[in-house]
Scaffold this active site. Structure first.
Site, PDB file in Angstrom:
ATOM      1  N   VAL A 173       0.757  -1.233   0.089  1.00 54.73           N
ATOM      2  CA  VAL A 173       0.201  -0.100  -0.099  1.00 54.73           C
ATOM      3  C   VAL A 173       1.037   1.360  -0.077  1.00 54.73           C
ATOM      4  CG1 VAL A 173      -1.864   1.263   1.244  1.00 54.73           C
ATOM      5  CG2 VAL A 173      -1.933  -1.261   0.982  1.00 54.73           C
ATOM      6  N   CYS A 174       1.743   1.325   0.938  1.00 47.59           N
ATOM      7  CA  CYS A 174       2.778   2.277   0.911  1.00 47.59           C
ATOM      8  C   CYS A 174       3.629   2.652  -0.312  1.00 47.59           C
ATOM      9  CB  CYS A 174       3.861   2.143   1.982  1.00 47.59           C
ATOM     10  SG  CYS A 174       3.060   2.149   3.647  1.00 47.59           S
ATOM     11  N   GLY A 175       3.914   1.547  -0.863  1.00 47.11           N
ATOM     12  CA  GLY A 175       4.693   1.634  -2.301  1.00 47.11           C
ATOM     13  C   GLY A 175       3.731   2.199  -3.329  1.00 47.11           C
TER      14      GLY A 175
END
Length: 165
Positions: A50-52
């Protein structure tokens, strides 16, 4: 004062800080961009799906943010070395700040620190005068996207046009 979720609320003075940033460890903070909007994108960790995706989305949206003369700063508790490798792997060219030591100090000051020892997934738009214009806390597994940021920046532009009259 913060919102009910603990995140710093609109209208508050944005706490000043500098943190080491990728790629070279130079100290960067919102005060260096006074007179321009600053977007703080707190996120839990490098190397998570999700962060990527979230940081890659912000990289793609960077021309839109720059249209508002805004500076984007990503912040997590990961190290500068982790940020450097993560940014290189995802093509991220905006600064990723290491809230690493003392762990999460800046995230805590903004109310964007999760009990699991990570930055929360939170967005803060700071106006050109150094006040919080908008803030948003997302669940850890939800990419908040860019629409809220763009709406806040648009509102800042509208507010500045009204104030200029």
């Amino acid at each position: 004062m913060s919102d009910p979720n603990g995140l710093i609320a609109a209208g508050q003075a944005a706490p000043g800080f500098t943190l080491p940033a990728s790629p070279d460890g130079r100290e960067v903070g919102p005060g260096q961009f006074r007179g321009h909007p600053v977007v703080l994108a707190f996120y839990p960790a490098d190397w998570t799906p999700v962060c990527g995706d979230q940081m890659a989305l912000y990289q793609a949206a960077l021309p839109e943010l720059e249209r508002y003369d805004a500076t984007l700063l990503g912040i997590s508790v990961d190290s500068v070395d982790s940020h450097r490798a993560f940014a290189e792997s995802r093509g991220i060219r905006f600064p990723l700040l290491a809230d690493f030591e003392p762990k999460g100090e800046v995230s805590r000051r903004y109310g964007a620190y999760a009990p699991r020892g990570q930055s929360a997934r939170a967005l803060v738009v700071i106006d050109p005068d150094g006040r919080v214009a908008w803030s948003h806390l997302s669940p850890p597994e939800v990419n908040p996207g860019v629409d809220g940021i763009l709406d806040a920046l648009e509102q800042l532009g509208t507010d500045r046009r009204v104030d200029a009259r």
